[in-house]
Every structure is written in C-alpha cells, then in structure tokens.
Scaffold this motif. Structure first.
Motif, mmCIF file in Angstrom:
data_model
loop_
_atom_site.group_PDB
_atom_site.id
_atom_site.type_symbol
_atom_site.label_atom_id
_atom_site.label_comp_id
_atom_site.label_asym_id
_atom_site.label_seq_id
_atom_site.Cartn_x
_atom_site.Cartn_y
_atom_site.Cartn_z
ATOM 1 N N GLY A 21 -14.294 -19.901 -10.952
ATOM 2 C CA GLY A 21 -14.755 -19.576 -9.732
ATOM 3 C C GLY A 21 -14.623 -20.782 -8.895
ATOM 4 N N THR A 22 -15.495 -20.976 -7.689
ATOM 5 C CA THR A 22 -15.503 -22.205 -6.783
ATOM 6 C C THR A 22 -16.577 -23.235 -7.431
ATOM 7 N N GLU A 70 -19.172 -24.432 -6.140
ATOM 8 C CA GLU A 70 -20.475 -23.858 -5.768
ATOM 9 C C GLU A 70 -21.112 -22.655 -6.945
ATOM 10 N N ASP A 71 -20.127 -22.142 -7.813
ATOM 11 C CA ASP A 71 -20.437 -21.246 -8.718
ATOM 12 C C ASP A 71 -21.201 -21.787 -9.700
ATOM 13 N N ALA A 75 -19.909 -22.770 -12.802
ATOM 14 C CA ALA A 75 -19.561 -21.855 -13.987
ATOM 15 C C ALA A 75 -18.098 -22.521 -14.772
ATOM 16 N N GLY A 122 -11.230 -14.680 -12.959
ATOM 17 C CA GLY A 122 -11.725 -15.263 -11.993
ATOM 18 C C GLY A 122 -11.396 -16.869 -11.623
ATOM 19 N N VAL A 125 -16.164 -14.181 -13.811
ATOM 20 C CA VAL A 125 -16.741 -15.162 -12.725
ATOM 21 C C VAL A 125 -17.916 -14.203 -11.824
ATOM 22 N N GLU A 126 -17.730 -12.963 -11.909
ATOM 23 C CA GLU A 126 -18.900 -12.219 -11.262
ATOM 24 C C GLU A 126 -20.043 -12.127 -12.236
ATOM 25 N N ALA A 153 -20.948 -14.551 -14.674
ATOM 26 C CA ALA A 153 -21.447 -15.942 -14.506
ATOM 27 C C ALA A 153 -22.460 -15.993 -13.051
ATOM 28 N N ARG A 154 -21.939 -15.316 -12.078
ATOM 29 C CA ARG A 154 -22.765 -15.881 -10.565
ATOM 30 C C ARG A 154 -23.898 -14.767 -10.964
ATOM 31 N N ARG A 212 -26.332 -16.894 -13.169
ATOM 32 C CA ARG A 212 -26.901 -17.881 -12.529
ATOM 33 C C ARG A 212 -28.129 -17.550 -11.324
ATOM 34 N N THR A 215 -26.256 -24.191 -14.814
ATOM 35 C CA THR A 215 -24.941 -24.176 -15.128
ATOM 36 C C THR A 215 -24.647 -22.980 -16.143
#
Length: 312
Positions: A24-25, A27-28, A30, A117, A281-282, A284-285, A288, A302
């Motif tokens: 991801g980004t 900011e994620d 991850a 992602g 990625v989703e 992981a978000r 978090r 993290t």
C-alpha cells in the motif's frame, strides 16, 4: 538437535520469507513477505497461455528514490517506494514472443496491484527458453524451500535452438511505459539482497519476552505499552491479539519473525496471514485500525502479512 543446529534453523526460518515488500502507501504501515507475493504472482503467471514461469523476484524499482516509513520498519523490510517485478519464463509453441510476453506482463501487473495491493512501476521479463511442448512437472521450488533461487521448470526441459545473447539467454523486459527493453542489470538486485540480509542482523529486538496468551495466541507478556485492560482474564496483549485476529480476512496470526505480536517502548507490530478472497492491503489496514482501537493512546502500529491465501 544441537544448539548450533537450532540457531542455524532459526536463522533460516527468518530468511525464508525473503524481503518484506512495502504494501500500500507509506501511511498504511504495512509490509508483505516476498515469498507470499511470489506465490500469488506465480499463480497468475501459470494461467498465461504459452508461458512456463521460472524465477520471480520483487524489489524496489529505484532504491535511491525510496521514501521513509511512517512506522518502525521490521527486519529485512524494504523502504516504501514503487516496486519492480523480475520474472523469467519459457515460451511454449511457435507464437511470436511478444504475444506471451505481453500477456504475462499484464497478468503480473494485475496480480500485484489488484490482488495484493503492491505498487508496481515496472515488470522486467527474461525469456530463458523456447519449448515445443510444456515440460513435465518437476517439483519446482520457491524461495521458501531454500535460500537459493527456485529451480525453474524450463531448465529441466530440452529447449530447442533460439537466438540468445552472449550470456546464453533471451531477454525481454518492460518498464512502466509498457515498452520492451533488454534484460536487467543484476547489480541492484544483489545489493538489495545483501541489504535485506544485513537488515536482519541490525533489526531491533523487542524488550519484552514472548508469552502464550490464554486464548492460544502469542503475545508479549502481561502488558503492551498504552494498552487498556482486557475483558475477563485476558491480558492487554491478549486483547490486542484478539482484536487483530477477529478482523475479517485474517486467517490467523503468525509468528514467522519470532512471535505474532511484538512490542517495544514506542510501537506495536502484528504478523498475520490472510484468507483467500481478501486483498492483503485492505486486511492490513483493517488490522492496524483494530489494534489502534484497543490502545488508549496513539502508538505506531506495523502490520506484516506473511502468508496470503491463494484460493482458486
């Protein structure tokens, strides 16, 4: 098993997932294990007609322009930045090479972005052989099986004569513009590999020893930094682990780098595996966010996705 053998096996276990790829980004906060990404990319490559995939690696597209992570990075983690996929394959049949190469390129781009992602800027392809018929399955290995590159199926099959460069291989590649270009320089990949190995050595060790929680998950003792008391007999570490494990798409918490839940003074780190049909990625978000929700004060969290469910 002797103490030396146990230490060697522990080192191998930590190296087995390969590098940790930014997911991801920045900011994620991850990362995704390269081994897990490779399995998804290989599955996509195997569905491309006229292609027999070989070695597949993922690294930074431009290490010099990578950004800084917004959370404490785990050992062997690559810094946030666009990625490059390097894939070898054998072409089957008499079709023009541009056709299977184009299909493979699109499949790898789609699998990396849509299924995982990962932010991929370039795909480099190298044709290793031209085959009349697909080779017989030969128990192909992945980087997870050993610390050496996998044995690609095309190498076991008898390639017919094909035009090669002075290294004996055919090369084809692309950058993010979709333009074919000659094969890649291995210098960046080797440097990244060495950096990844050194990152494990210099990785920061947690200050709290791992402990098994009442719910069967692994935590970091009775209390995490800033965690509020959990319900019933569950410790705060257990509450954080339970919150992460309950996120839709989390198949289980893992302990590949030592324990599923690590904490030191300023941060928390969670390892997990995702279930089939869920985009890492989703997941992981969401993990978090779930962990942050059980901490009374903001802490950097993290998330590491160490395994990905392949599905059909």
């Amino acid at each position: 098993m002797t103490a030396a053998e146990g230490w060697t096996e522990a080192v191998r276990a930590r190296l087995r997932p390969g590098r940790l790829l930014p997911l991801g980004t920045p900011e994620d906060g991850a990362w995704l294990a390269e081994q897990a990404a490779e399995k998804v990319l290989r599955q996509a490559a195997m569905r491309v007609p006229g292609v027999v995939p070989g070695l597949i690696r993922v690294g930074l597209a431009d290490p010099g322009r990578a950004g800084a992570p917004t959370v404490p990075p785990p050992p062997a983690a690559l810094p946030p930045g666009p990625l490059r996929i390097e894939a070898e394959f054998a072409a089957v049949g008499a079709v023009p090479l541009a056709e299977p190469a184009g299909l493979l390129r699109r499949a790898l781009f789609a699998a990396a972005g849509e299924r995982l992602g990962l932010r991929v800027a370039a795909v480099d392809l190298r044709i290793t052989a031209l085959l009349d018929v697909p080779p017989e399955p030969d128990g192909e290995r992945t980087p997870a099986d050993a610390g050496t590159p996998p044995v690609a199926g095309p190498a076991a099959a008898g390639p017919r004569n094909a035009g090669t460069d002075d290294t004996g291989t055919d090369r084809a590649g692309t950058d993010d513009t979709g333009t074919d270009r000659a094969g890649t320089d291995d210098t960046d990949r080797d440097d990244t590999d060495r950096d990844g190995a050194r990152a494990i050595d210099r990785g920061r060790q947690p200050r709290q020893a791992a402990a098994t929680e009442p719910d069967g998950t692994e935590g970091t003792g009775d209390r995490l930094p800033g965690a509020h008391p959990g319900a019933g007999s569950m410790t705060p570490a257990g509450a954080v682990a339970a919150a992460a494990a309950a996120v839709p798409g989390v198949a289980r918490l893992t302990g590949t780098l030592g324990t599923a839940l690590w904490a030191d003074e300023p941060s928390v780190r969670v390892e997990c595996a995702t279930a089939p049909g869920h985009r890492p990625v989703e997941v992981a978000r969401a993990v978090r966010a779930a962990v942050v929700s059980v901490l009374p004060s903001p802490l950097p969290v993290t998330v590491l996705v160490m395994e990905v469910g392949l599905g059909e």
